[in-house]
Scaffold this motif. Structure first.
Motif, PDB file in Angstrom:
ATOM      1  N   ALA A 135     -11.582   8.156   4.370  1.00 56.33           N
ATOM      2  CA  ALA A 135     -11.110   8.232   2.986  1.00 56.33           C
ATOM      3  C   ALA A 135      -9.614   7.939   2.909  1.00 56.33           C
ATOM      4  O   ALA A 135      -9.156   7.244   1.995  1.00 56.33           O
ATOM      5  N   LEU A 136      -8.855   8.443   3.857  1.00 57.70           N
ATOM      6  CA  LEU A 136      -7.413   8.191   3.870  1.00 57.70           C
ATOM      7  C   LEU A 136      -7.111   6.726   4.180  1.00 57.70           C
ATOM      8  O   LEU A 136      -6.151   6.161   3.641  1.00 57.70           O
ATOM      9  N   GLN A 137      -7.939   6.111   5.011  1.00 59.03           N
ATOM     10  CA  GLN A 137      -7.753   4.683   5.296  1.00 59.03           C
ATOM     11  C   GLN A 137      -7.893   3.875   4.003  1.00 59.03           C
ATOM     12  O   GLN A 137      -7.140   2.934   3.774  1.00 59.03           O
ATOM     13  N   ARG A 138      -8.843   4.260   3.154  1.00 60.92           N
ATOM     14  CA  ARG A 138      -9.001   3.580   1.859  1.00 60.92           C
ATOM     15  C   ARG A 138      -7.756   3.772   0.993  1.00 60.92           C
ATOM     16  O   ARG A 138      -7.322   2.844   0.302  1.00 60.92           O
ATOM     17  N   VAL A 139      -7.177   4.963   1.028  1.00 60.72           N
ATOM     18  CA  VAL A 139      -5.953   5.234   0.262  1.00 60.72           C
ATOM     19  C   VAL A 139      -4.842   4.280   0.715  1.00 60.72           C
ATOM     20  O   VAL A 139      -4.152   3.671  -0.107  1.00 60.72           O
ATOM     21  N   VAL A 140      -4.702   4.136   2.017  1.00 64.40           N
ATOM     22  CA  VAL A 140      -3.650   3.278   2.563  1.00 64.40           C
ATOM     23  C   VAL A 140      -3.959   1.808   2.275  1.00 64.40           C
ATOM     24  O   VAL A 140      -3.095   1.061   1.796  1.00 64.40           O
ATOM     25  N   THR A 141      -5.179   1.388   2.532  1.00 65.75           N
ATOM     26  CA  THR A 141      -5.578  -0.009   2.308  1.00 65.75           C
ATOM     27  C   THR A 141      -5.415  -0.414   0.846  1.00 65.75           C
ATOM     28  O   THR A 141      -4.976  -1.521   0.545  1.00 65.75           O
ATOM     29  N   ASP A 142      -5.754   0.504  -0.063  1.00 73.10           N
ATOM     30  CA  ASP A 142      -5.663   0.219  -1.494  1.00 73.10           C
ATOM     31  C   ASP A 142      -4.247   0.386  -2.054  1.00 73.10           C
ATOM     32  O   ASP A 142      -4.044   0.218  -3.250  1.00 73.10           O
ATOM     33  N   HIS A 143      -3.304   0.740  -1.196  1.00 74.61           N
ATOM     34  CA  HIS A 143      -1.922   0.982  -1.629  1.00 74.61           C
ATOM     35  C   HIS A 143      -1.864   2.021  -2.748  1.00 74.61           C
ATOM     36  O   HIS A 143      -1.073   1.923  -3.675  1.00 74.61           O
ATOM     37  N   ASP A 144      -2.719   3.025  -2.638  1.00 74.07           N
ATOM     38  CA  ASP A 144      -2.766   4.127  -3.590  1.00 74.07           C
ATOM     39  C   ASP A 144      -1.466   4.920  -3.471  1.00 74.07           C
ATOM     40  O   ASP A 144      -0.972   5.171  -2.370  1.00 74.07           O
ATOM     41  N   GLY A 145      -0.930   5.338  -4.602  1.00 74.94           N
ATOM     42  CA  GLY A 145       0.307   6.105  -4.599  1.00 74.94           C
ATOM     43  C   GLY A 145       0.220   7.399  -3.817  1.00 74.94           C
ATOM     44  O   GLY A 145       1.234   7.921  -3.354  1.00 74.94           O
ATOM     45  N   ALA A 146      -0.983   7.930  -3.645  1.00 72.97           N
ATOM     46  CA  ALA A 146      -1.160   9.172  -2.884  1.00 72.97           C
ATOM     47  C   ALA A 146      -0.775   9.000  -1.416  1.00 72.97           C
ATOM     48  O   ALA A 146      -0.523   9.992  -0.723  1.00 72.97           O
ATOM     49  N   ALA A 147      -0.674   7.763  -0.961  1.00 70.76           N
ATOM     50  CA  ALA A 147      -0.333   7.517   0.445  1.00 70.76           C
ATOM     51  C   ALA A 147       1.035   8.091   0.808  1.00 70.76           C
ATOM     52  O   ALA A 147       1.240   8.518   1.947  1.00 70.76           O
ATOM     53  N   VAL A 148       1.948   8.138  -0.139  1.00 71.24           N
ATOM     54  CA  VAL A 148       3.289   8.641   0.179  1.00 71.24           C
ATOM     55  C   VAL A 148       3.295  10.141   0.436  1.00 71.24           C
ATOM     56  O   VAL A 148       4.272  10.675   0.943  1.00 71.24           O
TER      57      VAL A 148
END
Length: 185
Positions: A135-148
């Motif tokens: 799930a976190l990989q999707r956050v990073v791949t999608d450049h989701d703001g939650a990644a920060v």
């Protein structure tokens, strides 16, 4: 100090101190926020999160129940009731699994406050590392703001020793904060 009765300031302070893992301050700010806007479901939600991160689970679940009632969200009320029953039978992990089940079936009770139903957080909290990392990989791949927030999100603390998690942090350009390194040894 300039405007001590501005509720939004306390809301943000709750969030920031929570991410900084300063749970006592997060609770104090959330309580002040609630005092200023007692009829706000969000003030109960934030106090719930502050209690949850402090491992004051009874109080957290009570606040989330109040929030659902104030929202008049029958699906969320039912979810919180199922969660409390599971909690009383099997502890906080049982409660978390009730939330995960709702997330996985994309239940309607997960839509009003979507930040309460981040799958990565609940997978991590329940020890399902592979699902959390995916799930976190999707956050990073999608450049989701939650990644920060990956390095400071308290719901992800139990991933701090996982090499896949650390690689995701590196990919985003983050490192774990000093408090994390101190607590992991």
């Amino acid at each position: 100090a300039d405007d001590p009765l501005w509720p939004l300031v306390y809301s943000m302070a709750t969030y920031v101190t929570g991410m900084a893992h300063d749970n006592d301050k997060a609770i104090a700010f959330a309580q002040k926020y609630l005092e200023l806007v007692p009829d706000s479901p969000e003030s109960h939600n934030q106090l719930g999160w502050a209690y949850f991160c402090s491992k004051r689970y009874d109080e957290a679940l009570a606040e989330w129940g109040r929030m659902a009632e104030m929202d008049k969200d029958s699906a969320r009320i039912a979810l919180e009731e199922r969660g409390r029953e599971a909690y009383h039978r099997g502890g906080i992990l049982a409660y978390a699994l009730v939330r995960l089940k709702a997330i996985e079936r994309r239940a309607p009770e997960t839509t009003r406050h979507p930040n309460d139903f981040d799958p990565a957080e609940w997978y991590a909290f329940t020890g399902q590392r592979d699902k959390a990392i995916a799930a976190l990989q999707r956050v990073v791949t999608d450049h989701d703001g939650a990644a920060v927030l990956l390095a400071v999100n308290p719901m992800l603390d139990n991933l701090h020793d996982d090499p896949h998690f650390l690689a995701l942090l590196h990919q985003v350009g983050l490192t774990l904060p000093n408090y994390s390194r101190r607590n992991s040894h």
